[in-house]
Scaffold this active site. Structure first.
Site, short mmCIF file in Angstrom:
data_model
loop_
_atom_site.label_atom_id
_atom_site.label_comp_id
_atom_site.label_asym_id
_atom_site.label_seq_id
_atom_site.Cartn_x
_atom_site.Cartn_y
_atom_site.Cartn_z
N ASP A 345 0.84 -1.19 0.00
CA ASP A 345 0.00 0.00 0.00
C ASP A 345 0.88 1.25 0.00
O ASP A 345 1.86 1.34 0.75
CB ASP A 345 -0.89 -0.04 1.25
CG ASP A 345 -1.86 1.11 1.32
OD1 ASP A 345 -2.75 1.18 0.46
OD2 ASP A 345 -1.73 1.94 2.25
N GLU A 381 1.60 -0.34 -5.12
CA GLU A 381 0.72 0.78 -5.40
C GLU A 381 1.68 1.97 -5.53
O GLU A 381 2.16 2.49 -4.53
CB GLU A 381 -0.27 1.00 -4.27
CG GLU A 381 -1.25 2.11 -4.56
CD GLU A 381 -2.21 2.38 -3.41
OE1 GLU A 381 -3.39 2.65 -3.68
OE2 GLU A 381 -1.79 2.32 -2.24
#
Length: 691
Positions: A345, A381
């Site tokens: 993330d 990401e």
């Protein structure tokens, strides 16, 4: 509290490594990093009541690590830490003896952590879960040969939430719904296998705490992107033993040929900023664990945490201790828990060294050379919200990257936005403008149309605007740039024409995702036509808004059958899974001799055609290399609101897929030559027949 002479325990210096709680023949060695503490207390608690039974002052310190061996401690013992020292956050130190701390290297907590302001104020022991001494901290993985090791070319990712996957499933025993053991029940595995995906990417399963402001509104952080520990499996999804139950899930998936990928959050923690909570990391080494803004003299200003995450703090992965802890945690999840990869993330933070991004940062370089981690799937990401935080295409070649340009282009193209045809074609064949030939694999792009944040696929064609009122933020939260459409009515409707168009658009979007080069990422529940009722930021909804809905009507069953059909088509094709061109030097082989782009009149598309914003229909021909495959494919895309007559390349073509049909059983296996009438807003796939 009692002193160290009671309850059959005795303390000795022990060892500074390994960090955490490590059982020995006579007890347990405890070691914790806290370089600036003046005193570290190890606190033991009763297993059943959590009552304190003993505390020990760790009197041995080696470098930055406090340690001690407690004779008589056995597996299952509950413990925590308290630290003493300067309690001046403005100086970077948050030592507070009233705050019970979670061991950063703990492998299990005895319960989930729920915010409670009254229990946190003063002595926080009642609020805090206790660490559990775990046996066999790091035995070798015995089933390594059973790992699927699915090649990137064959990988299809299915994103799921452990709880939401099974909470409403009628064939999962009620007591197992929403748990690790529920997620590996035969009915779930059968569904995944029949759908055709190869890997399940679970939203965070590392221990977390929902934010105080969310909890105090009566909501929760359902998604789990607020970690308090990087080793412990989250207790919310366990029946009794989270480690054993998670490993059971992994083993069951491996037996079925499915990989397990974890979404991990190394960019921030649940401790927040300057006024945040002291739960673990702050209480041991706040100054090293987090990033801080700098003042005019280039000195760290400890009153201002860097907030590249948008969650109050940013983890300093360039710190030697933090880097070691993160690497130890990743190795633990691979070697001991058995997972096959990670999705990071806000991964741009991993490349900050510590403030500016570099693809050769210490963290990324260390990860690349690690003998255990070098062989697992690594998905970035590739951004955070800090300065210079958008880094799509800039990660090392051993990474795959979530491609938001694919997402936005595909959604806009099918919505009918003009001027996107050329970019759509680029996204279709692997986004080589972002991941250049010769430098990056064609499998570098992780393609998605939908993700856990944003609309579901069904909502993408049912809502023009977000409807997040249930989040209690006056519908201000969530992204406003959805590239969605409702096709006449906002939300549910009984208008059959609108429903038919919405269903066809779902087929178009899903087909594009699966037919494109790169790794398809399917949002779990999209195949079931799951709706979040227009909520595009459902992170705080632990209810039917987020749970997969398994009772399907006829229309939903038809779409599920279509999804299976498209995935099966991809998996049957070498070209669709692993397109290799002559001019791509990343690999030495090639399997496609020609890629030809056509206008509806059968002529090759010119530069002027690509640049014309109003030309919204084209065909692409992929002609296989006879030495490697006899495949010869033609795909036609039409986003006009009217049918288009296409002049096909010479030969006899067999229709393999046509999104005008709502289910596979209605689609004819037609053989066509010369001209084909392409339906408005549709995709078709043809194979060249030999006769």
């Amino acid at each position: 509290m009692a002193n160290s002479k009671q309850h059959g325990f005795s303390v000795s210096e022990g060892e500074c490594l390994p960090l955490g709680a490590t059982l020995t023949e006579t007890g347990c060695n405890f070691a914790v990093h806290s370089p600036n503490a003046q005193q570290v207390l190890l606190c033991l608690f009763k297993q059943d009541t959590e009552e304190p039974i003993e505390y020990f002052e760790l009197k041995a310190k080696t470098g930055e690590v406090w340690h001690g061996h407690i004779e008589g401690v056995t597996a299952g013992q509950l413990y925590g830490y308290r630290t003493q020292g300067e309690n001046k956050p403005c100086n970077g130190n948050c030592f507070h003896p009233e705050k019970l701390l979670i061991d950063p290297y703990a492998k299990q907590l005895n319960r989930a952590l729920h915010w409670n302001r009254k229990k946190y104020e003063g002595d926080s022991a009642l609020m805090m879960p206790k660490c559990v001494v775990v046996a066999d901290n790091n035995p070798p993985l015995t089933d390594d040969h059973q790992r699927p090791r699915t090649p990137l070319s064959e990988t299809i990712i299915y994103e799921a939430h452990v709880k939401g996957l099974t909470k409403l499933h009628p064939d999962v025993p009620e007591n197992l719904r929403g748990t690790y053991l529920g997620a590996c029940q035969p009915a779930i595995i059968q569904h995944l296998k029949e759908l055709g995906v190869t890997a399940v990417q679970f939203l965070p399963v590392m221990a977390f705490m929902p934010e105080p402001y969310i909890t105090e509104k009566g909501l929760t952080n359902y998604w789990g992107y607020n970690p308090i520990n990087y080793f412990c499996p989250e207790m919310r999804y366990a029946i009794d033993n989270p480690i054993a139950e998670f490993k059971t899930l992994v083993n069951k998936y491996h037996e079925a040929g499915l990989e397990v990928i974890l979404d991990v959050v190394f960019n921030h923690t649940a401790e927040g900023g300057f006024d945040g909570q002291i739960l673990s990391f702050k209480g041991f080494d706040n100054a090293s664990f987090y990033l801080f803004e700098k003042d005019q003299h280039d000195l760290r200003n400890f009153e201002h945490y860097v907030n590249y995450s948008g969650c109050g703090n940013s983890v300093n992965t360039a710190s030697p201790y933090v880097m070691k802890m993160a690497m130890d945690a990743l190795r633990y999840w691979v070697s001991y828990m058995g997972v096959d990869g990670f999705r990071f993330d806000l991964a741009a933070g991993l490349g900050r060294d510590p403030y500016e991004f570099s693809s050769t940062s210490g963290f990324l370089t260390t990860l690349r050379q690690d003998p255990i981690l070098a062989g697992v799937k690594l998905i970035a990401e590739p951004w955070d919200i800090g300065h210079g935080g958008y880094r799509l295409g800039e990660f090392p070649a051993n990474w795959q990257e979530v491609n938001d340009k694919f997402r936005d282009t595909v959604k806009g193209f099918w919505r009918g936005d003009v001027g996107l045809t050329g970019e759509f074609a680029t996204r279709l064949l692997g986004s080589r403008d972002i991941f250049p030939k010769g430098r990056r694999s064609i499998h570098s792009s992780v393609n998605n149309v939908t993700y856990h944040d944003g609309f579901t696929l069904h909502d993408l064609v049912c809502y023009s605007s977000r409807h997040n009122e249930a989040n209690l933020e006056d519908n201000r939260d969530g992204h406003g740039h959805n590239l969605s459409a409702n096709y006449g009515v906002e939300g549910p409707t009984k208008d059959e024409n609108i429903i038919a168009l919405r269903e066809k658009q779902k087929r178009n979007l899903f087909a594009t995702l699966i037919l494109s080069q790169g790794i398809p990422h399917v949002l779990g529940g999209d195949e079931l036509s799951r709706t979040q009722q227009g909520n595009n930021n459902a992170y705080c909804q632990d209810n039917e808004v987020n749970w997969s809905q398994w009772q399907l009507n006829e229309l939903q069953q038809d779409f599920l059958a279509f999804c299976k059909q498209v995935i099966a088509l991809r998996k049957s094709s070498i070209i669709l899974t692993d397109l290799a061109l002559k001019d791509d030097e990343y690999n030495l082989h090639h399997n496609v001799d020609e890629v030809n782009w056509y206008r509806p009149d059968g002529e090759n598309k010119l530069d002027s055609d690509w640049q014309d914003p109003h030309k919204q229909s084209f065909a692409v021909e992929l002609k296989g290399c006879p030495k490697h495959t006899d495949e010869h494919l033609l795909m036609i895309f039409n986003t006009y609101d009217h049918d288009v007559r296409f002049q096909l390349p010479s030969g006899i073509w067999t229709l393999e897929l046509d999104t005008r049909y709502k289910k596979p059983s209605l689609q004819p296996k037609t053989k066509i030559s010369n001209v084909f009438l392409q339906a408005y807003r549709s995709v078709t796939v043809f194979k060249r027949s030999c006769n």
